[in-house]
Design a protein around this motif. Sequence first.
Motif, mmCIF file in Angstrom:
data_model
loop_
_atom_site.group_PDB
_atom_site.id
_atom_site.type_symbol
_atom_site.label_atom_id
_atom_site.label_comp_id
_atom_site.label_asym_id
_atom_site.label_seq_id
_atom_site.Cartn_x
_atom_site.Cartn_y
_atom_site.Cartn_z
ATOM 1 N N PRO A 226 0.819 -1.222 0.000
ATOM 2 C CA PRO A 226 0.000 0.000 0.000
ATOM 3 C C PRO A 226 0.849 1.267 0.000
ATOM 4 N N PHE A 227 0.312 2.295 -0.655
ATOM 5 C CA PHE A 227 1.021 3.573 -0.761
ATOM 6 C C PHE A 227 0.224 4.683 -0.077
ATOM 7 N N CYS A 228 -0.479 4.323 1.002
ATOM 8 C CA CYS A 228 -1.370 5.274 1.677
ATOM 9 C C CYS A 228 -0.659 6.564 2.065
ATOM 10 N N ARG A 229 0.565 6.454 2.540
ATOM 11 C CA ARG A 229 1.246 7.626 3.111
ATOM 12 C C ARG A 229 1.645 8.651 2.056
ATOM 13 N N ARG A 281 -5.765 5.408 6.148
ATOM 14 C CA ARG A 281 -4.743 4.398 5.866
ATOM 15 C C ARG A 281 -5.448 3.090 5.507
ATOM 16 N N GLY A 282 -6.467 3.192 4.649
ATOM 17 C CA GLY A 282 -7.337 2.057 4.394
ATOM 18 C C GLY A 282 -6.625 0.810 3.925
ATOM 19 N N ALA A 283 -5.775 0.945 2.906
ATOM 20 C CA ALA A 283 -5.094 -0.230 2.355
ATOM 21 C C ALA A 283 -4.095 -0.806 3.353
ATOM 22 N N GLU A 284 -3.421 0.073 4.104
ATOM 23 C CA GLU A 284 -2.485 -0.406 5.122
ATOM 24 C C GLU A 284 -3.222 -1.171 6.214
ATOM 25 N N GLN A 285 -4.369 -0.659 6.634
ATOM 26 C CA GLN A 285 -5.149 -1.329 7.675
ATOM 27 C C GLN A 285 -5.671 -2.671 7.190
#
Length: 314
Positions: A226-229, A281-285
């Motif tokens: 994931p590239f949320c940040r 941080r949807g994809a990270e979570q």
Amino acid sequence: MPEEDYVWLPRRSLLTFEELTRLADVFASVGVTKIRITGGEPLLRQDLPDLVGKLRSSGQFSDIALTTNGILLAKFAVSLHEAGLGRVTVSLDTLRPERFTRFTRSKRHSDVIAGIEAVQEAGFGRTKLNTVVIRQFNDDELIDMVEFCRTRSLEPRFIEYMDVGGATRWSMDLVVSRAEILEKLRAHYGDVTPVAPDSAAGVAPAESFVLQDGLRLGIIASTTQPFCRTCDRSRLTADGLWFLCLYATDGVDLKEMLRGGASNEELAVAIRSTWSGRSDRGAEQRLQVGGREALYQMESLRADPHREMHTRGG
């Protein structure tokens, strides 16, 4: 395609082109410089080239792009180009008509191919082809997709299968990861070299790579990497809900403000304050979820159509 018997948004709830253009101008006033028209299928919206023309005439956007399934593209390619559309991305998950029918419940595979050819003839450049790679469905077509793009001057982009919207049959076992995609490409082509991001172009969801012969391709690894940040994208639905994350459960109702008499400045304040306080941080979570299954099951999708990707914008 989404599941059958899904819920359509009421027509009266859809933003008019004037409302969409006004909101686009407000977003531009707080720093947005790029717009992508997506869906669902945006070419189902009547007179879409008119919206493109309104957005282009504002002079506030450096890039206006379109993502489409390509079925209606041959009909509209010229008028979209004349209206000022800058780029086109076509979503196509298989080159095999029988697979296309099974996956999309449509027999119009040839129309998509005709649409891709029409884009080239209309004068568009930098056209991309998006392919969601799914194990045991189309993971044996990676090389075919690359060669298809090579002969048509397209940039292939391979996307990991995500557990959002109507992906109710999703499982991690079906995900072909970036690492596996690269392994398959290297086994056939040799070196596949990462390309450093272009800082002038801003943040993009796809990581770029180049083959030994110079062909450029992209991989979007939202599921395993994931590239949320670094994500700087948000989504405005056709009925005015603003989502800060593809996985978000709730959106900001800008249509209510708009039709309730809010001024452009009041809209800008709401947008600016919401964005500055975002912590999505949807994809990270989702990556941390043990025994991970699809985000939504059928019942919850039908209870809230905004959870579907054809409504939210994949």
